[in-house]
Design a protein around this motif. Structure first.
Motif, PDB file in Angstrom:
ATOM      1  N   MET A   1     -58.713 -91.775 -24.862  1.00 11.50           N
ATOM      2  CA  MET A   1     -59.318 -90.506 -25.285  1.00 11.50           C
ATOM      3  C   MET A   1     -58.606 -89.320 -24.630  1.00 11.50           C
ATOM      4  SD  MET A   1     -63.407 -91.298 -25.320  1.00 11.50           S
ATOM      5  CE  MET A   1     -63.953 -89.942 -26.354  1.00 11.50           C
ATOM      6  N   GLY A   2     -58.267 -89.453 -23.354  1.00 11.88           N
ATOM      7  CA  GLY A   2     -57.561 -88.379 -22.664  1.00 11.88           C
ATOM      8  C   GLY A   2     -56.178 -88.123 -23.238  1.00 11.88           C
ATOM      9  N   ILE A   3     -55.458 -89.194 -23.556  1.00 15.68           N
ATOM     10  CA  ILE A   3     -54.123 -89.055 -24.150  1.00 15.68           C
ATOM     11  C   ILE A   3     -54.218 -88.389 -25.519  1.00 15.68           C
ATOM     12  CG2 ILE A   3     -52.194 -90.371 -25.141  1.00 15.68           C
ATOM     13  CD1 ILE A   3     -52.691 -92.413 -22.812  1.00 15.68           C
ATOM     14  N   LEU A   4     -55.172 -88.831 -26.327  1.00 22.11           N
ATOM     15  CA  LEU A   4     -55.341 -88.245 -27.658  1.00 22.11           C
ATOM     16  C   LEU A   4     -55.812 -86.790 -27.576  1.00 22.11           C
ATOM     17  CD1 LEU A   4     -56.939 -91.277 -29.563  1.00 22.11           C
ATOM     18  CD2 LEU A   4     -54.530 -90.576 -29.482  1.00 22.11           C
ATOM     19  N   ALA A   5     -56.627 -86.481 -26.564  1.00 22.53           N
ATOM     20  CA  ALA A   5     -57.045 -85.090 -26.359  1.00 22.53           C
ATOM     21  C   ALA A   5     -55.837 -84.217 -26.030  1.00 22.53           C
ATOM     22  CB  ALA A   5     -58.088 -85.007 -25.248  1.00 22.53           C
ATOM     23  N   ALA A   6     -54.907 -84.742 -25.215  1.00 24.39           N
ATOM     24  CA  ALA A   6     -53.684 -83.990 -24.897  1.00 24.39           C
ATOM     25  C   ALA A   6     -52.868 -83.755 -26.158  1.00 24.39           C
ATOM     26  CB  ALA A   6     -52.860 -84.732 -23.853  1.00 24.39           C
ATOM     27  N   GLU A   7     -52.778 -84.765 -27.025  1.00 22.69           N
ATOM     28  CA  GLU A   7     -52.064 -84.576 -28.294  1.00 22.69           C
ATOM     29  C   GLU A   7     -52.765 -83.545 -29.173  1.00 22.69           C
ATOM     30  OE1 GLU A   7     -51.345 -88.309 -30.259  1.00 22.69           O
ATOM     31  OE2 GLU A   7     -50.020 -89.015 -28.668  1.00 22.69           O
ATOM     32  N   ASN A   8     -54.087 -83.489 -29.094  1.00 20.03           N
ATOM     33  CA  ASN A   8     -54.833 -82.487 -29.864  1.00 20.03           C
ATOM     34  C   ASN A   8     -54.540 -81.068 -29.395  1.00 20.03           C
ATOM     35  OD1 ASN A   8     -56.072 -84.262 -31.624  1.00 20.03           O
ATOM     36  ND2 ASN A   8     -58.038 -84.273 -30.551  1.00 20.03           N
ATOM     37  N   VAL A   9     -54.154 -80.911 -28.146  1.00 22.64           N
ATOM     38  CA  VAL A   9     -53.782 -79.579 -27.655  1.00 22.64           C
ATOM     39  C   VAL A   9     -52.529 -79.106 -28.390  1.00 22.64           C
ATOM     40  CG1 VAL A   9     -52.955 -78.290 -25.646  1.00 22.64           C
ATOM     41  CG2 VAL A   9     -54.887 -79.873 -25.405  1.00 22.64           C
TER      42      VAL A   9
ATOM     43  N   GLY B   1     -56.916 -80.874 -33.848  1.00 22.79           N
ATOM     44  CA  GLY B   1     -57.609 -81.644 -34.875  1.00 22.79           C
ATOM     45  C   GLY B   1     -56.906 -82.910 -35.317  1.00 22.79           C
ATOM     46  N   LYS B   2     -55.797 -83.252 -34.672  1.00 26.04           N
ATOM     47  CA  LYS B   2     -55.033 -84.427 -35.097  1.00 26.04           C
ATOM     48  C   LYS B   2     -55.837 -85.722 -34.917  1.00 26.04           C
ATOM     49  CE  LYS B   2     -50.683 -86.820 -34.483  1.00 26.04           C
ATOM     50  NZ  LYS B   2     -49.353 -86.777 -33.938  1.00 26.04           N
ATOM     51  N   HIS B   3     -56.595 -85.822 -33.832  1.00 25.64           N
ATOM     52  CA  HIS B   3     -57.341 -87.045 -33.536  1.00 25.64           C
ATOM     53  C   HIS B   3     -58.831 -86.757 -33.442  1.00 25.64           C
ATOM     54  CE1 HIS B   3     -53.602 -89.127 -32.641  1.00 25.64           C
ATOM     55  NE2 HIS B   3     -53.269 -88.139 -31.819  1.00 25.64           N
ATOM     56  N   ASP B   4     -59.619 -87.647 -33.999  1.00 22.28           N
ATOM     57  CA  ASP B   4     -61.071 -87.594 -33.855  1.00 22.28           C
ATOM     58  C   ASP B   4     -61.451 -88.408 -32.632  1.00 22.28           C
ATOM     59  OD1 ASP B   4     -63.822 -87.581 -34.021  1.00 22.28           O
ATOM     60  OD2 ASP B   4     -63.907 -88.957 -35.742  1.00 22.28           O
ATOM     61  N   LEU B   5     -61.709 -87.747 -31.520  1.00 20.15           N
ATOM     62  CA  LEU B   5     -62.008 -88.443 -30.277  1.00 20.15           C
ATOM     63  C   LEU B   5     -63.326 -89.215 -30.347  1.00 20.15           C
ATOM     64  CD1 LEU B   5     -60.849 -85.786 -27.660  1.00 20.15           C
ATOM     65  CD2 LEU B   5     -59.558 -87.650 -28.702  1.00 20.15           C
ATOM     66  N   TRP B   6     -64.241 -88.783 -31.193  1.00 18.98           N
ATOM     67  CA  TRP B   6     -65.510 -89.492 -31.347  1.00 18.98           C
ATOM     68  C   TRP B   6     -65.289 -90.875 -31.968  1.00 18.98           C
ATOM     69  CZ3 TRP B   6     -69.342 -87.518 -28.678  1.00 18.98           C
ATOM     70  CH2 TRP B   6     -69.386 -86.140 -28.451  1.00 18.98           C
TER      71      TRP B   6
ATOM     72  N   TYR C   1     -61.993-104.514 -30.592  1.00 18.79           N
ATOM     73  CA  TYR C   1     -61.510-104.087 -29.284  1.00 18.79           C
ATOM     74  C   TYR C   1     -59.992-104.154 -29.281  1.00 18.79           C
ATOM     75  CZ  TYR C   1     -60.582-103.876 -24.333  1.00 18.79           C
ATOM     76  OH  TYR C   1     -60.110-103.505 -23.102  1.00 18.79           O
ATOM     77  N   LEU C   2     -59.366-103.054 -28.928  1.00 17.31           N
ATOM     78  CA  LEU C   2     -57.907-103.002 -28.896  1.00 17.31           C
ATOM     79  C   LEU C   2     -57.430-102.826 -27.475  1.00 17.31           C
ATOM     80  CD1 LEU C   2     -57.259-100.563 -31.869  1.00 17.31           C
ATOM     81  CD2 LEU C   2     -57.065-103.031 -31.887  1.00 17.31           C
ATOM     82  N   GLU C   3     -56.494-103.651 -27.067  1.00 19.45           N
ATOM     83  CA  GLU C   3     -55.890-103.506 -25.743  1.00 19.45           C
ATOM     84  C   GLU C   3     -54.683-102.587 -25.793  1.00 19.45           C
ATOM     85  OE1 GLU C   3     -56.515-104.523 -22.645  1.00 19.45           O
ATOM     86  OE2 GLU C   3     -58.378-105.512 -23.161  1.00 19.45           O
ATOM     87  N   GLU C   4     -54.094-102.391 -26.988  1.00 19.09           N
ATOM     88  CA  GLU C   4     -52.903-101.567 -27.095  1.00 19.09           C
ATOM     89  C   GLU C   4     -53.121-100.454 -28.102  1.00 19.09           C
ATOM     90  OE1 GLU C   4     -49.161-103.377 -27.898  1.00 19.09           O
ATOM     91  OE2 GLU C   4     -49.569-105.040 -26.548  1.00 19.09           O
ATOM     92  N   ALA C   5     -52.563 -99.314 -27.789  1.00 14.21           N
ATOM     93  CA  ALA C   5     -52.542 -98.190 -28.711  1.00 14.21           C
ATOM     94  C   ALA C   5     -51.319 -97.370 -28.362  1.00 14.21           C
ATOM     95  CB  ALA C   5     -53.806 -97.353 -28.605  1.00 14.21           C
ATOM     96  N   LYS C   6     -50.720 -96.740 -29.346  1.00 14.08           N
ATOM     97  CA  LYS C   6     -49.541 -95.919 -29.081  1.00 14.08           C
ATOM     98  C   LYS C   6     -49.869 -94.457 -29.329  1.00 14.08           C
ATOM     99  CE  LYS C   6     -46.051 -99.374 -29.924  1.00 14.08           C
ATOM    100  NZ  LYS C   6     -44.834 -99.725 -30.611  1.00 14.08           N
ATOM    101  N   ALA C   7     -49.484 -93.654 -28.396  1.00 14.71           N
ATOM    102  CA  ALA C   7     -49.601 -92.211 -28.564  1.00 14.71           C
ATOM    103  C   ALA C   7     -48.240 -91.695 -29.018  1.00 14.71           C
ATOM    104  CB  ALA C   7     -50.005 -91.552 -27.249  1.00 14.71           C
ATOM    105  N   GLU C   8     -48.286 -90.708 -29.878  1.00  8.22           N
ATOM    106  CA  GLU C   8     -47.025 -90.135 -30.358  1.00  8.22           C
ATOM    107  C   GLU C   8     -46.452 -89.217 -29.290  1.00  8.22           C
ATOM    108  OE1 GLU C   8     -47.503 -88.362 -34.175  1.00  8.22           O
ATOM    109  OE2 GLU C   8     -48.673 -90.056 -34.905  1.00  8.22           O
ATOM    110  N   ARG C   9     -45.140 -89.125 -29.258  1.00  5.47           N
ATOM    111  CA  ARG C   9     -44.499 -88.265 -28.271  1.00  5.47           C
ATOM    112  C   ARG C   9     -43.966 -87.024 -28.909  1.00  5.47           C
ATOM    113  NH1 ARG C   9     -42.769 -91.511 -23.411  1.00  5.47           N
ATOM    114  NH2 ARG C   9     -43.774 -93.446 -23.800  1.00  5.47           N
TER     115      ARG C   9
END
Length: 187
Positions: free
Chosen positions: A154-162, A166-171, A179-187
């Protein structure tokens, strides 16, 4: 309205045990009705770099309670004694001595999903949406039973939203049964 949402507290009882290789797991959930211990973490099994020496094992015993329960107010010496007694009772400690210990009390760590919480949470979410520069993350902010991985995501996606509002729905993080152990954040 938000004040009606409730949380359980966590009492962490740390014990420094004289001995090594106590049990092979990183952590164990304890499902023994005769003890109050909920989970025990064995830091020696996480990484050798977490240890100050090889002859002692740091354990963390977790207890969950409400503010009005005796466990929350129990003196540190009694909590240390209780944790040692319960570890011996369930066979995770035998004759090993306890070198030291301390207690950390964490208020409001686990959301309680009870009553009309979904309706209350929906109203809070609706209110928060009016603030373009506000994002809520983690257990406290989103009133979600997130694990650490979900909260970090959630924190990583919130940073991307900055960068892209609106790119990610944190809710939506940890809102389904998968349950996912892996997720990729865009750079």
């Amino acid at each position: 309205m938000a004040r009606s949402l409730q949380f359980r507290n966590t009492v962490l009882v740390y014990l420094i045990v004289e001995g090594s290789q106590l049990f092979p797991d990183n952590w164990l959930y304890i499902n023994e009705p005769s003890v109050r211990l909920g989970r025990v973490t064995n830091f020696a099994n996480w990484s050798p770099e977490m240890l100050s020496n090889q002859h002692q094992t740091p354990l963390c015993c977790e207890y969950w309670c409400n503010f009005d329960e005796p466990m929350w107010q129990l003196p540190e010496v009694d909590l240390l004694s209780l944790a040692e007694e319960e570890l011996r009772k369930i066979g995770l400690l035998c004759n090993e001595k306890i070198a030291a210990g301390f207690v950390v009390r964490l208020p409001r760590t686990y959301p309680i999903y009870a009553g009309d919480y979904k309706h209350i949470l929906a109203e809070i979410q609706s209110y928060i949406k009016q603030f373009e520069n506000l994002q809520v993350v983690g257990r406290y902010g989103a009133f979600k039973y997130n694990n650490q991985d979900h909260s970090l995501l959630m924190g990583i996606l919130a940073a991307e939203n900055v960068l892209n509002p609106g790119k990610h729905d944190l809710w939506g993080v940890n809102s389904d049964s998968e349950y996912l152990e892996e997720a990729k954040a865009e750079r």
